[in-house]
Design a protein around this motif. Structure first.
Motif, mmCIF file in Angstrom:
data_model
loop_
_atom_site.group_PDB
_atom_site.id
_atom_site.type_symbol
_atom_site.label_atom_id
_atom_site.label_comp_id
_atom_site.label_asym_id
_atom_site.label_seq_id
_atom_site.Cartn_x
_atom_site.Cartn_y
_atom_site.Cartn_z
ATOM 1 N N LEU A 163 10.395 29.016 21.516
ATOM 2 C CA LEU A 163 11.002 29.830 20.471
ATOM 3 C C LEU A 163 12.025 29.033 19.682
ATOM 4 N N SER A 164 12.857 28.256 20.351
ATOM 5 C CA SER A 164 13.870 27.459 19.653
ATOM 6 C C SER A 164 13.224 26.459 18.701
ATOM 7 N N THR A 165 12.098 25.898 19.102
ATOM 8 C CA THR A 165 11.391 24.967 18.221
ATOM 9 C C THR A 165 10.870 25.690 16.988
ATOM 10 N N ALA A 166 10.271 26.856 17.187
ATOM 11 C CA ALA A 166 9.769 27.633 16.052
ATOM 12 C C ALA A 166 10.906 28.021 15.110
ATOM 13 N N LEU A 167 12.037 28.445 15.664
ATOM 14 C CA LEU A 167 13.181 28.839 14.827
ATOM 15 C C LEU A 167 13.758 27.644 14.073
ATOM 16 N N ALA A 168 13.804 26.492 14.728
ATOM 17 C CA ALA A 168 14.297 25.290 14.053
ATOM 18 C C ALA A 168 13.393 24.919 12.883
ATOM 19 N N ARG A 169 12.122 25.126 13.047
ATOM 20 C CA ARG A 169 11.193 24.803 11.964
ATOM 21 C C ARG A 169 11.286 25.816 10.823
ATOM 22 N N GLN A 208 14.169 37.471 13.373
ATOM 23 C CA GLN A 208 15.001 38.188 14.335
ATOM 24 C C GLN A 208 15.087 37.371 15.621
ATOM 25 N N ALA A 209 15.891 36.305 15.551
ATOM 26 C CA ALA A 209 16.004 35.381 16.672
ATOM 27 C C ALA A 209 16.597 36.059 17.902
ATOM 28 N N ASP A 210 17.670 36.832 17.710
ATOM 29 C CA ASP A 210 18.317 37.463 18.866
ATOM 30 C C ASP A 210 17.379 38.451 19.556
ATOM 31 N N ARG A 211 16.626 39.195 18.770
ATOM 32 C CA ARG A 211 15.694 40.146 19.361
ATOM 33 C C ARG A 211 14.643 39.418 20.193
ATOM 34 N N ALA A 212 14.133 38.300 19.662
ATOM 35 C CA ALA A 212 13.130 37.532 20.396
ATOM 36 C C ALA A 212 13.720 36.946 21.675
ATOM 37 N N ARG A 213 14.954 36.462 21.614
ATOM 38 C CA ARG A 213 15.585 35.923 22.824
ATOM 39 C C ARG A 213 15.791 37.011 23.868
ATOM 40 N N GLU A 214 16.144 38.200 23.421
ATOM 41 C CA GLU A 214 16.303 39.309 24.363
ATOM 42 C C GLU A 214 14.966 39.676 25.000
ATOM 43 N N THR A 215 13.895 39.588 24.221
ATOM 44 C CA THR A 215 12.562 39.849 24.767
ATOM 45 C C THR A 215 12.246 38.878 25.897
ATOM 46 N N SER A 229 1.530 34.368 27.230
ATOM 47 C CA SER A 229 2.920 34.652 27.580
ATOM 48 C C SER A 229 3.860 33.546 27.101
ATOM 49 N N GLY A 230 4.888 33.975 26.349
ATOM 50 C CA GLY A 230 5.939 33.067 25.915
ATOM 51 C C GLY A 230 5.686 32.347 24.619
ATOM 52 N N VAL A 231 4.526 32.556 23.989
ATOM 53 C CA VAL A 231 4.193 31.851 22.750
ATOM 54 C C VAL A 231 4.846 32.553 21.557
ATOM 55 N N PRO A 232 5.607 31.835 20.726
ATOM 56 C CA PRO A 232 6.222 32.467 19.550
ATOM 57 C C PRO A 232 5.168 32.863 18.529
ATOM 58 N N PHE A 233 5.399 34.001 17.859
ATOM 59 C CA PHE A 233 4.356 34.583 17.020
ATOM 60 C C PHE A 233 4.983 35.329 15.858
ATOM 61 N N LEU A 234 4.231 35.393 14.755
ATOM 62 C CA LEU A 234 4.668 36.079 13.544
ATOM 63 C C LEU A 234 3.644 37.118 13.117
#
Length: 492
Positions: free
Chosen positions: A30-36, A51-58, A69-74
């Motif tokens: 997730l951090s890599t996706a957000l950095a990009r 919504q970075a905080d929401r994703a981190r809470e998830t 499981s765990g793959v960042p998605f849009l």
């Protein structure tokens, strides 16, 4: 949080396998996706509602144990109703529409363990082949050349996946809206058979049954896995797709020989297209011939122009219906700045279409499906370019035009630019765009393949064979080498 230096080496399936093996964590992905997003989105304008905080809470709460499981998605910002992720649907009128439920498709994606952290841009109402909605403050741009469009209506998803923000993203397709961005961005895009994926509970059908959900991916197996995760009818659905023999993933390993392949290097009406696009289809047909299939030049004897006129009428009515529903909830009339000119013109055109005329348009579409079925009784595949030319420049298909009919059907309209894709929304057949060619200017050119109704596994298997024969996964756009903090990378 640590950035994954080899993030580009993984598709969504591989990323999930690495997370499951403990090679890296969902937080790192997730951090890599957000950095990009932070590094690339100012140039692309592809991702919205981050919504970075929401994703981190998830992740902190524990994502479900599923195949991704765990793959960042849009999620595409059109439909895909999701709790906590408001939708703009590409429109100032519909801006920040909230949802009290998850669509059936979104529910299945979340159950597979995907970590949704935002949405991707779309044109207003999804009625364009470029993504330049005013609600996002400017056009979405193509990572291969930011002077060009990534396509539409899933243009934001196409740009985000192509640039390496996420390995796969949600899209939808009512006239080519997955396959056009796939072609424009050098990706794989698969439109399944009508009703293969759920539409509910908000909708029984989109655009007279022509619209369907789907995905933009860098690998064929990611599309296969996502389709396996999401396939299956939902309660109360008005259509049902023929059952699969096994699964999309199983289809990847099924080798087929001796298929009857039709090659069409003109439009389906026989008009010429850009030579580079025609050459891409010819090369794909030659590759299929080398793989043991029988190729001949042919095109359907079907009234494609009549179908597109009917398609245009149905989509105008669908656009007007969405606007009416929103205005009713707001309790007011339409204001001058609510809609862009093309959408406003579509609503005005819809007001001239009687109930009988609408039903006649549906009959025209259904008759077209019967005409095409005759052709596909002779052939297992139809190969053509995906678009009539390489990706258009930004601005050419903006919604500033005053005439919806000209925008769709005019000599420089969407249908002239994309003369193949909507045919298979009308018929409900499976169709795909495969990234097998690039123009002399370095822009992607997709090859379009369509199969008979219900033959999704056959089509997916052929796409996998083409991927193995002519791999594309490591072809990356120039923008992929411009990510802050990750060093330089040249286009391969």
């Amino acid at each position: 949080m640590q950035i994954l230096p080899d993030y580009d080496d993984f598709d969504a399936t591989g990323l999930a396998q690495g997370i499951a093996a403990g090679d890296f964590s969902p937080e790192e992905a997730l951090s890599t996706a957000l950095a990009r997003v932070e590094a690339l989105n100012p140039q692309l304008n592809a991702v919205t509602q981050v919504q970075a905080d929401r994703a981190r809470e998830t992740i902190k709460a524990g994502v479900p144990k599923g195949p991704l499981s765990g793959v960042p998605f849009l999620l595409k910002d059109l439909g895909a109703e999701a709790i906590g992720f408001p939708g703009n649907n590409g429109s100032r009128l519909l801006k920040n529409t909230t949802y009290s439920y998850n669509s059936n498709l979104v529910q299945r994606l979340l159950a597979a363990g995907l970590v949704v952290f935002g949405r991707t841009t779309s044109p207003e109402g999804g009625i364009g082949c470029a993504t330049e909605a005013a609600v996002y403050g400017g056009p979405t741009r193509n990572p291969w050349n930011t002077d060009h469009t990534p396509g539409g209506s899933s243009g934001g998803s196409g740009a985000a996946v192509s640039a390496g923000i996420v390995p796969a993203a949600h899209g939808s397709d009512g006239g080519g809206s997955i396959r056009i961005p796939a072609s424009s961005c050098g990706l794989f895009g698969f439109k399944p058979t009508r009703a293969r994926l759920p539409d509910g509970p908000a909708s029984g059908e989109g655009w007279g049954g022509m619209a369907i959900e789907g995905f933009l991916t860098r690998s064929v197996r990611d599309s296969a896995l996502l389709l396996d995760i999401c396939s299956g009818t939902d309660l109360g659905a008005p259509y049902v797709a023929p059952p699969l023999d096994a699964s999309f993933m199983d289809a990847l390993e099924t080798s087929r020989k001796g298929l009857r392949v039709a090659l069409c290097t003109t439009t389906l009406d026989g008009e010429p297209v850009d030579p580079e696009c025609a050459a891409a289809a010819e090369a794909a047909a030659a590759l299929l011939s080398d793989m043991g299939h029988h190729v001949e030049i042919a095109h359907p004897e079907a009234d494609t122009a009549g179908m597109m006129q009917a398609w245009t009428e149905i989509v105008a009515c669908g656009t007007a219906l969405g606007v009416q529903h929103k205005l009713k909830r707001l309790g007011r009339d339409l204001l001058p700045d609510d809609l862009e000119p093309v959408s406003r013109s579509a609503c005005e055109f819809a007001a001239t279409i009687s109930g009988a005329a609408y039903l006649d348009a549906l009959e025209t579409v259904h008759e077209y499906g019967r005409q095409m079925a005759v052709f596909f009784d002779r052939f297992d595949l139809l190969v053509s370019p995906t678009l009539a030319e390489p990706p258009a420049r930004v601005g050419r298909f903006s919604h500033d035009r005053e005439s919806y009919l000209d925008y769709r059907l005019g000599p420089d309209g969407v249908f002239a630019y994309s003369p193949y894709t909507a045919s298979f929304n009308a018929t409900g057949q499976p169709a795909a765009s495969v990234p097998l060619a690039w123009s002399r200017a370095g822009l992607p050119i997709g090859v379009h393949l369509a199969a008979p109704f219900g033959a999704d596994e056959l089509l997916m298997g052929i796409c996998a064979e083409l991927e193995r024969a002519q791999p594309w996964f490591h072809k990356r756009p120039p923008l992929a080498g411009m990510r802050a903090g990750e060093g330089s990378r040249v286009n391969e």
